[in-house]
Design a protein around this motif. Structure first.
Motif, short mmCIF file in Angstrom:
data_model
loop_
_atom_site.label_atom_id
_atom_site.label_comp_id
_atom_site.label_asym_id
_atom_site.label_seq_id
_atom_site.Cartn_x
_atom_site.Cartn_y
_atom_site.Cartn_z
N LEU A 1 3.16 3.35 -7.45
CA LEU A 1 2.49 3.55 -6.16
C LEU A 1 2.50 2.29 -5.31
CD1 LEU A 1 0.81 5.22 -4.19
CD2 LEU A 1 -1.24 4.58 -5.49
N THR A 2 2.11 1.17 -5.91
CA THR A 2 2.02 -0.04 -5.09
C THR A 2 3.41 -0.49 -4.63
OG1 THR A 2 1.99 -1.39 -7.08
CG2 THR A 2 -0.13 -0.85 -6.14
N PHE B 1 6.03 1.34 -4.12
CA PHE B 1 6.52 2.30 -3.13
C PHE B 1 5.86 2.04 -1.78
CE2 PHE B 1 6.45 6.58 -1.15
CZ PHE B 1 7.81 6.83 -1.13
N ALA B 2 4.55 1.87 -1.78
CA ALA B 2 3.83 1.67 -0.52
C ALA B 2 4.23 0.34 0.13
CB ALA B 2 2.32 1.71 -0.76
N TYR B 3 4.35 -0.70 -0.69
CA TYR B 3 4.62 -2.02 -0.13
C TYR B 3 6.05 -2.11 0.42
CZ TYR B 3 0.18 -4.04 -1.60
OH TYR B 3 -1.15 -4.35 -1.73
N ILE B 4 6.99 -1.51 -0.30
CA ILE B 4 8.36 -1.52 0.23
C ILE B 4 8.39 -0.76 1.56
CG2 ILE B 4 10.75 -0.79 -0.19
CD1 ILE B 4 10.06 -1.03 -3.25
N SER B 5 7.63 0.34 1.64
CA SER B 5 7.59 1.10 2.89
C SER B 5 6.98 0.28 4.03
CB SER B 5 6.78 2.39 2.71
OG SER B 5 7.35 3.18 1.70
N ILE B 6 5.95 -0.49 3.74
CA ILE B 6 5.35 -1.34 4.77
C ILE B 6 6.39 -2.35 5.27
CG2 ILE B 6 3.64 -3.15 5.23
CD1 ILE B 6 1.78 -1.79 3.19
N ALA B 7 7.08 -2.98 4.34
CA ALA B 7 8.07 -3.99 4.72
C ALA B 7 9.19 -3.35 5.54
CB ALA B 7 8.63 -4.69 3.49
N LEU B 8 9.63 -2.16 5.13
CA LEU B 8 10.68 -1.46 5.89
C LEU B 8 10.21 -1.18 7.32
CD1 LEU B 8 12.26 1.29 3.59
CD2 LEU B 8 13.48 -0.47 4.90
N THR C 1 1.39 -10.82 -0.98
CA THR C 1 1.55 -9.89 -2.10
C THR C 1 2.65 -8.87 -1.79
OG1 THR C 1 -0.29 -8.49 -1.32
CG2 THR C 1 -0.82 -10.17 -2.93
N ILE C 2 2.79 -8.48 -0.52
CA ILE C 2 3.88 -7.58 -0.16
C ILE C 2 5.22 -8.28 -0.41
CG2 ILE C 2 5.02 -6.40 1.78
CD1 ILE C 2 2.18 -5.94 2.95
N ALA C 3 5.32 -9.53 0.02
CA ALA C 3 6.56 -10.28 -0.17
C ALA C 3 6.92 -10.37 -1.64
CB ALA C 3 6.42 -11.68 0.42
N ILE D 1 6.19 -8.26 -4.07
CA ILE D 1 6.72 -7.00 -4.59
C ILE D 1 8.14 -6.77 -4.07
CG2 ILE D 1 6.43 -4.48 -4.53
CD1 ILE D 1 4.31 -5.99 -6.18
N VAL D 2 8.32 -6.96 -2.77
CA VAL D 2 9.59 -6.59 -2.15
C VAL D 2 10.72 -7.53 -2.57
CG1 VAL D 2 10.72 -6.19 0.07
CG2 VAL D 2 8.37 -5.50 -0.24
N PHE E 1 6.02 4.19 9.89
CA PHE E 1 5.69 4.06 8.47
C PHE E 1 5.95 5.38 7.74
CE2 PHE E 1 2.35 4.17 5.09
CZ PHE E 1 2.91 3.20 4.27
N MET F 1 15.80 -1.95 0.01
CA MET F 1 14.76 -2.86 -0.44
C MET F 1 15.13 -4.29 -0.06
SD MET F 1 12.86 -3.01 -4.08
CE MET F 1 12.11 -4.52 -4.69
N ALA G 1 14.49 -4.63 3.53
CA ALA G 1 13.05 -4.75 3.81
C ALA G 1 12.58 -6.18 3.53
CB ALA G 1 12.25 -3.76 2.98
N CYS H 1 12.61 -8.87 6.23
CA CYS H 1 11.64 -8.97 7.33
C CYS H 1 10.61 -10.04 7.03
CB CYS H 1 10.94 -7.63 7.57
SG CYS H 1 9.52 -7.35 6.51
N LEU H 2 10.52 -10.47 5.80
CA LEU H 2 9.46 -11.40 5.45
C LEU H 2 9.92 -12.82 5.75
CD1 LEU H 2 8.62 -9.26 2.46
CD2 LEU H 2 7.07 -9.73 4.35
#
Lengths: 434, 434
Positions: free
Chosen positions: A174-175, A177-184, A210-212, A214-215, B239, B262, B265, B268-269
């Motif tokens: 879940l995390t 998936f959500a974080y990659i989507s935010i970055a996209l 934390t997003i960085a 994960i991605v 999103f 990925m 994505a 972007c950081l």
């Protein structure tokens, strides 16, 4: 003990091989790429064997550390060839299938330990790291591994493969998936992330970090975690449903429903107050460190690289939120603030004691007869800049006035100027330097 | 200077009123609820006025701090009634509309400063906090506010209302929307978040903490941020599109596309390496603090509550990742680890010096004539447990043997036992206590 790490030429497998070698085991690595294998073998000081089955046959412990999609095939190849009394381990991010298959295929008298180390090859020690074990049965081997890990400071969690996979469908699927989507999304919008940080609270910056994190992971591993966890699709579907319902509420202007849902969502969290406290403290620690650096410009500091462990000691010339510039002797060293930690006073001193050359001095002085050389010695040793001090001679006699005693101290210092400080101290107490 | 905070009875408005009162301004608050207004007035020591227009007419600065959905109405009510030479400020989370309307409605000679403080009413000082200002024109008032904020350590960012709203559509709209959705999903799945923490790496815990932080915000404010930012819907649509495309790739097993997306994505950081470093350091700081606590069981520690600022000093009886138990005199105090910070040695000592009663002692001793009382004094003052030391008498004469001098020191201590340490030190150097 012979340990084989299958897939030990790269990534986590390589880390495990190096770690076990450092712990004194005889380690063999295998891997399909012979050149990579021989290089890793040379660099880690371990054996390389191109043949998984041959290596496994000779081993007390076999650790399978290959991509998830190859794990079942490697289990099929290796498990039936394990020797009696040995242990088979895998370190894949999903546990149900590998656990079942290993149990099914190992000969009698071979133990199985499905494992998920919750860390990547960037860590420097096991201390504080979580390792999840999902053995189907108790065994002597399991007990030994648990003690081994705990002795090295790891946090060991023993559970069932099914529970592990269910938990990981939230913790990872879940995390990620959500974080990659935010970055996209950010990427699609063309937002300048660096600029957005200037607009934001420190907590937003920590969120971005934390997003960085994960991605920027290995995308192949991230893919496998999404598709090989059998609860993954259900969790993602649930997330998509939540996103769509939330947007629907907002589009229809259903404020009360939104508020109710958000409060409902907040209830899933275990202890919001503790979360606020911890994140505030994390921010505080990061800010405080930058403040310490800013206050240290023009003074001597010790900066430790958080990954290599290297320490740079010198005079801090300048610092901004991104870089610190240090003058080390005649060199100028530019370091990324995010990658360094400022040593505290004790750590800096310990580093100097270990790394800088010492000078040794002797000093003899006459004190009143009733003095206690041990107390004087401990005051000398307590002076800033003195590594250690000892009493090497106590003399009373012809050359010494009546009622006096001559004491000779030997002390080691790092900075030359400290001799004068010691001399000043003794003279200050009325001693006569000989 | 008279300052009116419209909506100063609650939330951020109340914080602003209390803060400005503390800075020495004459502050009036307004608010529709008369009982709440009079209570806040009494608690903060500020005036309460139920009439926005009347309060505004008498003020040099008017700060509008009401919910977003009421902001435009309050601007329409107050702006035309501002007096010449005054300043109108709003502190809403969107800036385009309020900025335009304030400029349109204020009489000539009134300045306007649309403002977005990037913090909530939980903070204890402005130091390090970000304040975004979006003035449409330069003015003397804007300069004054910028200096005022900077002098108090705030990070001030001046930009346009449009740019602010675009940035917030990512910084706030996107992250809030995604995080609330994650929490809703977890809630729907019925996962025990507390248990999931045990399975996870420290970084997952920090992620959960940032999610908890967002989701536990005021849901009315969160709603308004979503619907009043005019770029919000576009960002949420983006999103949802990203989430659906990603799921589609996974369902179709398009591994290579997933990996490419990925990596895309991640681009972007701004600085992934710095993100890893900062989050690693945040984790390190949290872990280190717990380690320090564990090592301090049975010893004296000082624990500072991170919100109230209260310090508890006592012997640490026990600690686990959730709670620390301290014996303070005869009481036992149980504190949440997430809400406290461990004072370092210097901080603890400073606290004791400020808060504990001191005892004063005099000690006279004879030293060889050549001694330097100032050096002896500085050694006494440097002893652990001595607050300060001074030389109060130096005597040479009848009652003192030839070649000797008597020096009297006065020193203040907190713990009784320190007198013996000082005496031992002087005797150790051969001095004769009188």
């Amino acid at each position: 003990m012979n340990i084989t790490v299958i897939g030990g030429t790269r990534g986590l497998g390589r880390w495990i091989a190096g770690f076990l070698k450092g712990e004194g085991f005889r380690v063999t690595i295998t891997g399909r790429d012979r050149v990579a294998g021989e290089n890793a073998s040379r660099e880690l000081g371990v054996e390389y064997c191109p043949d998984n089955v041959r290596a496994a046959r000779d081993s007390d412990v076999v650790i399978i550390s290959v991509p998830i999609e190859n794990t079942l095939d490697v289990i099929r190849e290796v498990a039936p060839n394990m020797r009696r009394g040995s242990l088979l381990v895998d370190v894949t991010s999903v546990k149900e299938e590998p656990a079942r298959l290993m149990e099914e295929l190992v000969p009698e008298g071979v133990d199985v330990l499905p494992t998920h180390p919750m860390f990547g090859p960037r860590i420097r020690s096991l201390a504080g790291q979580v390792v999840v074990l999902t053995p189907l049965r108790k065994s002597r081997w399991v007990e030994r591994v648990v003690s081994f890990l705990k002795d090295r400071g790891a946090r060991v969690l023993v559970t069932s493969p099914e529970k592990h996979d269910r938990m990981m469908s939230v913790v990872q699927v879940l995390t990620h998936f959500a974080y990659i989507s935010i970055a996209l999304t950010i990427r699609d919008l063309g937002v300048d992330v660096g600029e957005s940080r200037r607009f934001a609270s420190p907590i937003y910056n920590l969120m971005l970090d934390t997003i960085a994190r994960i991605v920027s992971q290995n995308p192949y591993l991230a893919y496998s975690i999404q598709v090989y966890n059998r609860y993954g699709e259900r969790v993602r579907r649930g997330f998509i449903g939540a996103v769509e319902r939330l947007e629907d509420l907002l589009r229809r202007g259903e404020k009360d429903d939104f508020v109710r849902w958000m409060s409902f969502a907040a209830k899933c969290l275990d202890d919001v107050e503790a979360s606020l406290g911890r994140s505030d403290k994390a921010i505080f620690a990061l800010n405080k460190e930058l403040d310490v650096l800013k206050d240290s410009v023009g003074r001597e500091v010790g900066l430790k690289h958080i990954y290599s462990g290297n320490v740079h000691v010198g005079v801090l010339e300048s610092v901004d939120p991104d870089f610190a510039v240090l003058r080390v002797g005649k060199r100028r060293v530019k370091l990324k603030v995010s990658n360094i930690r400022v040593l505290d006073k004790d750590e800096l001193w310990d580093w100097k004691v270990k790394n800088l050359p010492r000078r040794s001095y002797d000093i003899s002085a006459m004190f009143p007869e009733g003095c206690d050389p041990e107390i004087i010695r401990s005051v000398i040793e307590g002076l800033d800049g003195v590594v250690k001090a000892s009493v090497i001679d106590i003399y009373k006699g012809d050359q010494i006035p009546l009622g006096m005693v001559s004491v000779t101290f030997r002390f080691e210092v790092i900075d030359r100027g400290v001799y004068e400080k010691v001399k000043g101290l003794l003279e200050g107490f009325g001693a006569i330097i000989r």
